[in-house]
Scaffold this active site. Sequence first.
Site: not given
Lengths: 262, 400
Positions: A50, A61
Site C-alpha cells: 500500500e 492516521d
Amino acid sequence: MTMTLHERLSSNTSKGRRSLAMFLTAGYPTLDATADLVCALEDGGADLVEIGVPFSDPLADGPVIQKASGTAIANGVTLPWILTLVSQIRRRSGVPLVLMGYLNPIMRYGIGTFFGDAAAAGVDGLILPELPLEEWRSYAPAVSAAGLAGILLATPTTPPARVREIDAASSGFVYCVSTTGVTGGAVAGAALDNVRAVRAHITRNPMLVGFGISRPDDAMTFARETDGVIVGSALLRQLEHDPSPGGTRVWTAAFRRALDTL
Amino acid sequence: MTHAPAAPTPGAMPDARGYFGAYGGRFVPETLIPALDELEGLYQDARRDPAFNAELHELLTTFAGRPTPLTRADRLGAHYGRAKIYLKREDLCHTGAHKINNTIGQILLAKRSGKRRIIAETGAGQHGVATATVAARMGLACDVYMGDEDIERQQLNVRRMEMLGARVLPVHSGTRTLKDATSEAIRDWVTNVRDTFYIIGSVVGPHPYPAIVRDFQSVIGEEAMQQVRAAEGRDPDILLACVGGGSNAIGLFEPFLGTKARMIGVEAAGHGLTTGQHAATLSLGSPGVLHGSLSYLLQDGDGQVQLAHSISAGLDYPGVGPEHSALKDAGRVEYVAVTDQEALAGARLLSRLEGIIPALESAHALAWLEKIAPSAKPETVILVNVSGRGDKDMTTYANQ
C-alpha cells in the site's frame, strides 16, 4: 491474463499462505527511497504494497503516519509524482500496488481523470478511509470502470448488516480495522473478538486486518483467523531507524516467516 | 417566545445524506458512521420531544441569559451618516459569546445518549469555555483540544476552562491552531466513540453536525427578527455577521433566508487577500474535503490544505460550513473579507462610540460597516451580530 487482486489473495489463502500487506508513505523518508523500498518489501515476502498518498490533514492516521505525511509533502510529493513512481515500479516489479489516501488530493487532480490515470500507471486498487459506504457509492462506478479494486473498511463498530453491504461493495479485499481508533495505536484487548465478529459476515472477499499490527507475533495472532494482515506505522517507525532496502527486506522477512508458520 | 429548534420543513436543506446542494456529506472513517447515525436519530427524537424543548428553553433562559438584547447603536450610526444600526448582543450570553446556544443544545443530546465523556475542539477558546461550562453543569467529564498557538494567545480562556474542571489538551501538530485541534478531536472520537460525545463548535463536520449546530444557533436570528420588527415594524435591510466556520452567521441568517434582507458574511482577510496570509475561505477557496464534509477550502494546487491566518483565533480556519458554501453558490449570501487592521479599527470604534468591547471575531462584521454604512439611505436598517465580547482579546488589543 494477470490475476486480479482478489484472485491473488484468494489463491494465497487456498494454498495456505497468509497474505502480508505493507504500507509505506510515498516519498518517505526521501523521494528516491520509495521505489527501492517497495521492491525490498516484495523481496522480503510482502504480497501487496500500500502506497500512502500524503495529505496535510490525515484524520484516520496516528502520529507516525501524520509525521511521515508531513515529511513527504515537504519533500515535494504530489499525486502526479506518485503515479509516475508507480509506473517506474511497474517496470521492476509485479507486486500488487494499492494507493491509500484522502479524497482531497484526488479531487484536486480531477475525479474524471484520476482513476483511469492510476490504472494506466499500474495501480491495482484504492483505499480511501474517509469515504464510508454512502460517499463511496458516488465514486464506485468510475473506480470499477477503470478496473481498479475498491477496498472498503469494516470496523469494530460496524453493525453486521452493514459489514455485509461493505463486503458487497468492495473488490480486491475488505480491510478489517482491528480496533476503534487511528492507525498505529495499541491493539485493544477485544480486537481479536472484533475481527472475528466482522469475519463472520465477510463472504465474498478476502479480508485483511490492519491498525496496530506492529510485530510478527501480532501478525500471527490476526492472520490465523483471516486472509492476512496489513502493517503500516510499524514499518514507518522501522524506516526511521533504518531506511535501507536491505534492512527493510530483512525486517519484512520476519513477518513473512511468522505468517508461514501458520 | 420559545426556543425550540425550527420544525423540519419538507425540502429544507440538508437532504437525507447531509448535503446542502453540492456540499456537506460524511467524509469520516467508517468507525464513526454508527455514532453519526445514532446522533441523527437522537436529534430527530429530541426535537419532537416537548420535554427536551422545555429543558432547552429553560437553560437558554435561566442559565445562558436569553433572549439577548437588541441594542440600537445611534452614535455608531451617526458616525457613518444616517443609517440605523442595530446590534444583536450575543456578547451578553453567559460565557461571553453565542457558542453557549449550541453547547446547551448538544449537552442535552449528550445526556440522552448516556455517554459520560465530552470532547470538543476550540480556537479562540469560546467554544471550549462554553462546552466546559455545560459539562460542569451536567457533571460530565470534559476534554478540550486546543492548538499550542491558540493556548498562547487565548490564556484567559484556558484558565476559565480549567477552573470549570475541563482538561485542555494542547495540540502540537500541524498549524497548532483550530484546524489541528479539530483533527485531534475527531481522532479522539474515532478512538473513544463508544463512551464519548463530541460537541462540535461550528456548522462544520460530518452530517448531522452542520444542521444541528445551525438549528441551535438559529435562536439568534429568530429573536433578532422579532426584536427588529418590534422596533421598526419591519425586517432589517442588511444583516452582517463574521464567518470562520460560520455558526453565528448561520444562526443569524437562517430565519431571514425567506425575507428580502441582504446578507453579508464577513471573513478574515488577515494581512490582506493578496498576501496568501488570510482565512477568506469563501472569498478565495475552492471546493474540497476537510473534517468530514465537502465545502469551500483553502488549498494548494495539489489539494493540500493551506495555512490560514487571522489575528482572530476564532476565524483562523481554512474551511467553512457546507451550508455557507451552498448559500454562496446560490448567491443568497454575499461573502466579503476585512483585514486584521480593519477589524481592530472596527473594535476600537464600537468601544469608543457605543461602550461595547467586541470580540475580535465580531469586529470583522463591524468593520464591514465602513464599506456599506456611509452610502446607505437614511431609512436603511442594518443588523450586526456582535457574536462575542472582547475580554479574551484584551492582550491583542493592548499590544496593537
